[in-house]
Motif scaffolding. Structure first.
Motif, PDB file in Angstrom:
ATOM      1  N   LEU A  62     -12.047  -6.856  16.373  1.00  0.00           N
ATOM      2  CA  LEU A  62     -10.746  -6.181  16.319  1.00  0.00           C
ATOM      3  C   LEU A  62      -9.832  -6.825  15.280  1.00  0.00           C
ATOM      4  O   LEU A  62      -9.121  -6.129  14.541  1.00  0.00           O
ATOM      5  N   VAL A  63      -9.850  -8.148  15.212  1.00  0.00           N
ATOM      6  CA  VAL A  63      -9.036  -8.839  14.191  1.00  0.00           C
ATOM      7  C   VAL A  63      -9.544  -8.500  12.795  1.00  0.00           C
ATOM      8  O   VAL A  63      -8.742  -8.259  11.873  1.00  0.00           O
ATOM      9  N   LEU A  77      -5.390  -3.556   6.602  1.00  0.00           N
ATOM     10  CA  LEU A  77      -4.346  -4.089   5.728  1.00  0.00           C
ATOM     11  C   LEU A  77      -4.797  -4.121   4.266  1.00  0.00           C
ATOM     12  O   LEU A  77      -4.002  -3.786   3.360  1.00  0.00           O
ATOM     13  N   GLU A  78      -6.045  -4.505   4.019  1.00  0.00           N
ATOM     14  CA  GLU A  78      -6.557  -4.486   2.646  1.00  0.00           C
ATOM     15  C   GLU A  78      -6.602  -3.066   2.098  1.00  0.00           C
ATOM     16  O   GLU A  78      -6.299  -2.841   0.917  1.00  0.00           O
ATOM     17  N   LYS A 120      -4.340   1.038  -1.563  1.00  0.00           N
ATOM     18  CA  LYS A 120      -3.881   2.401  -1.806  1.00  0.00           C
ATOM     19  C   LYS A 120      -2.417   2.478  -2.236  1.00  0.00           C
ATOM     20  O   LYS A 120      -2.026   3.415  -2.938  1.00  0.00           O
ATOM     21  N   THR A 121      -1.604   1.531  -1.827  1.00  0.00           N
ATOM     22  CA  THR A 121      -0.169   1.580  -2.127  1.00  0.00           C
ATOM     23  C   THR A 121       0.256   0.519  -3.130  1.00  0.00           C
ATOM     24  O   THR A 121       1.441   0.215  -3.225  1.00  0.00           O
ATOM     25  N   LEU A 159       3.310  -7.296   3.230  1.00  0.00           N
ATOM     26  CA  LEU A 159       1.856  -7.149   3.293  1.00  0.00           C
ATOM     27  C   LEU A 159       1.156  -8.493   3.091  1.00  0.00           C
ATOM     28  O   LEU A 159       0.165  -8.803   3.757  1.00  0.00           O
ATOM     29  N   CYS A 160       1.670  -9.279   2.166  1.00  0.00           N
ATOM     30  CA  CYS A 160       1.080 -10.594   1.918  1.00  0.00           C
ATOM     31  C   CYS A 160       1.191 -11.484   3.151  1.00  0.00           C
ATOM     32  O   CYS A 160       0.236 -12.183   3.521  1.00  0.00           O
ATOM     33  N   CYS A 161       2.334 -11.445   3.830  1.00  0.00           N
ATOM     34  CA  CYS A 161       2.519 -12.247   5.041  1.00  0.00           C
ATOM     35  C   CYS A 161       1.580 -11.777   6.151  1.00  0.00           C
ATOM     36  O   CYS A 161       0.979 -12.593   6.856  1.00  0.00           O
TER      37      CYS A 161
END
Length: 619
Positions: free
Chosen positions: A423-424, A431-432, A437-438, A450-452
């Motif tokens: 799950l992790v 997140l990757e 995509k953004t 996102l980095c955090c």
């Protein structure tokens, strides 16, 4: 394990049926073999022996493919396609004047295109350079690189066994080397500081610049380096003075681990079992993904194409379904063309979700296989530590017995721990994906968030792996469930956190040195051999016959790293298991007749402990 599977079945009740349907209705032949104009596969069935697909007029594909894709979302080229045994060598062109008026066929390239199916017989289409690499890997790499990998295996095994006798020397050499490097850094920084002592320039005069060499010519820079390295060196010296007993414990545990591996050499072969099981997981995931991707039936429709491209734009019908194996002839300028795979129905509309489930199941299975290996090895090494008289009390076939015991009693706990880690990992993948995509639309705040998040979940994954590893050790020792074992392992480690840090760092240094020795030594040896600088007695190998001698060197280095990693992962698991057993031994026993210590005499000597009752045959 049964409860975990039942919970998964309740959450996704149609998942088993969906995967079963994919295996029943999927057809990988859509990917492996091309189809001719009648819908038959090339290379099998009626076209057995004719594995190549010949497109008669490839220019029709170029001129009408975009039109058909826009109007019908189709993929098949509207030209005759025939399965042939070999691709034609003769030059010919078909109807070129339709697209380029005034151009004769002899003035243009061959309009035909021959596409092979995935077949080992089609190696003639591979470039000569690539063929030379494959030929080399088939002929030479089956002998010489395998010899290099065998050398890597023997060196890794020898290194682990020698740690029993050389661990103290190697540890202190590494420690003295680190302190010596720090001392040299202090001297060099002071020398540079004294060198620029009379220089009037300062950092305030230079300001900010991207040329970092300018800062190295300023006295304040070397003064800062001198202070930092001196502080680090002082911390290392104080740590060495106050933690010398714990370093001796770490060295003794490393020696004891080498002794344990010496008594059960079969443990070094267990990574092969893990490798095979991971390959099974990869094969099942790949086959299921392939069957899911090809589970929809192909749809063919009647398409009317006139002689000119403009007429083709106006006369695409594509509303009447057809069967290419029945409609073998074109009628009134119409053809039976493949349009798409069927995406109607509940099963077809959820293919993407099923692929996601398949990927999650793959991660879960791989993590479970790794957990199975860790628990199996932990059980074997724990049986060594808790043997009162070694080696007489060590059970026969400890690795096999631990493997059977783990499968019989602990599968549910391993599956639960693997699910938490999975799950992790899924969150990290999401997140990757979002970041990828953004990336172009992110501002500074979004990038920071996102980095955090990525950093936090990376740390969480590392912590979960650490906790799971020690929980599996406690499961192997006491047989309790995952949650109780994880809590007990975490509490035990936190009560001995300084010993944990010291042992972890000392072991990491030794394993890094060992991997560097194995991979670097075998890599250098393979370079001298494949470059022709050394020749084995009686060898007929000549380096002039190799166009790419770096290919076998890279193969040997990569394989040596995998082999060394497999051997040293077993060793690391042994150290961690014996360490937890040692901590449990200290807390549970006091050396009395009723509760004697199980640790080695060397460990008892370091800790000033002893058993009141002599332990006969204690090693």
């Amino acid at each position: 394990m049964y409860c975990v599977l039942m919970q998964w079945y309740i959450l996704v009740p149609d998942l088993p049926l969906a995967f079963t349907s994919s295996w029943l209705y999927g057809d990988p032949r859509h990917v492996l073999y091309p189809r001719n104009s009648t819908g038959w596969f090339c290379g099998i069935g009626p076209n057995k022996g004719r594995s190549n697909l010949l497109y008669f007029d490839i220019l029709q594909c170029a001129t009408s493919l975009n039109i058909m894709a826009t109007a019908l979302k189709g993929f098949q080229c509207p030209t005759t396609q025939v399965c042939v045994e070999t691709c034609p060598d003769d030059f010919f062109a078909v109807g070129i004047d339709k697209y380029l008026p005034g151009v004769k066929p002899k003035d243009v390239f061959n309009q035909s295109l021959c596409v092979p199916s995935i077949n080992l017989e089609n190696t003639a289409l591979v470039s000569p350079n690539l063929m030379s690499i494959f030929s080399f890997l088939y002929n030479l790499s089956l002998v010489s690189p395998l010899s290099g990998l065998l050398i890597a295996m023997l060196v890794s095994m020898l290194f682990l066994l020698l740690l029993r006798f050389t661990a103290p020397v190697m540890v202190w050499v590494l420690i003295v080397g680190v302190l010596g490097a720090g001392a040299y850094g202090i001297w060099h920084c002071y020398w540079e500081y004294d060198r620029y002592k009379n220089d009037a320039a300062s950092i305030t005069d230079i300001g900010f610049t991207t040329n970092f060499n300018v800062y190295l010519q300023v006295q304040e820079t070397w003064l800062a380096f001198l202070i930092i390295i001196s502080v680090v060196e002082a911390i290392l010296l104080l740590t060495l003075i106050f933690l010398r007993t714990r370093i001796l414990i770490a060295i003794s545990l490393i020696q004891e681990s080498s002794k344990a591996i010496g008594y059960m050499m079969s443990s070094l072969l267990y990574p092969l079992v893990t490798f095979v099981l991971v390959l099974v997981c990869v094969a099942y995931w790949g086959a299921t993904a392939l069957y899911l991707a090809t589970s929809g039936n192909p749809i063919y429709r009647v398409v009317a194409l006139n002689s000119t491209m403009n007429d083709a734009c106006r006369n695409i019908s594509g509303t009447e379904d057809c069967d290419p194996q029945v409609r073998t002839k074109s009628l009134n300028h119409t053809s039976c063309i493949f349009i798409k795979y069927n995406d109607e129905g509940l099963f077809q509309r959820n293919l993407f979700n099923l692929q996601i489930y398949n990927a999650v199941a793959f991660l879960w299975c791989v993590n479970f296989v790794i957990a199975l290996g860790q628990c199996t090895l932990a059980g074997a090494f724990a049986s060594y530590y808790w043997a009162f008289t070694k080696p007489d009390d060590i059970p026969m076939f400890p690795v096999t017995g631990s493997f059977i015991r783990t499968l019989r009693y602990h599968v549910g706990s391993l599956a639960f721990g693997s699910l938490i880690l999975t799950l992790v990992q899924i969150v990290r993948i999401i997140l990757e994906y979002i970041d990828h995509k953004t990336k172009d639309a992110q501002n500074a705040v979004a990038r920071f968030i996102l980095c955090c998040l990525k950093c936090c979940f990376w740390c969480l994954e590392k912590f979960i792996k650490f906790l799971n590893r020690n929980a599996y050790i406690m499961i192997a020792i006491y047989g309790k469930n995952f949650c109780v074992s994880a809590k007990n392992a975490f509490s035990l480690l936190m009560r001995n956190v300084i010993r944990v840090v010291v042992l972890d760092k000392v072991t990491d240094l030794l394993l890094f040195f060992g991997k560097l020795l194995v991979v670097g030594g075998v890599g250098v040896l393979s370079f001298f051999f494949f470059s022709g600088r050394i020749l084995l007695p009686g060898s007929t190998f000549h380096s002039e016959t190799l166009n790419y001698y770096w290919m076998p060197i890279i193969t040997v280095v990569f394989g040596s790293y995998l082999i060394a990693h497999g051997f040293f992962s077993v060793y690391n698991m042994c150290v961690d298991t014996l360490f937890l057993c040692f901590l449990e031994d200290l807390e549970r026993n006091d050396g009395s007749l009723q509760k004697p210590y199980f640790m080695s005499k060397n460990l008892m000597k370091i800790l000033n402990k002893s058993n009141k009752a002599p332990k006969g045959g204690k090693k």
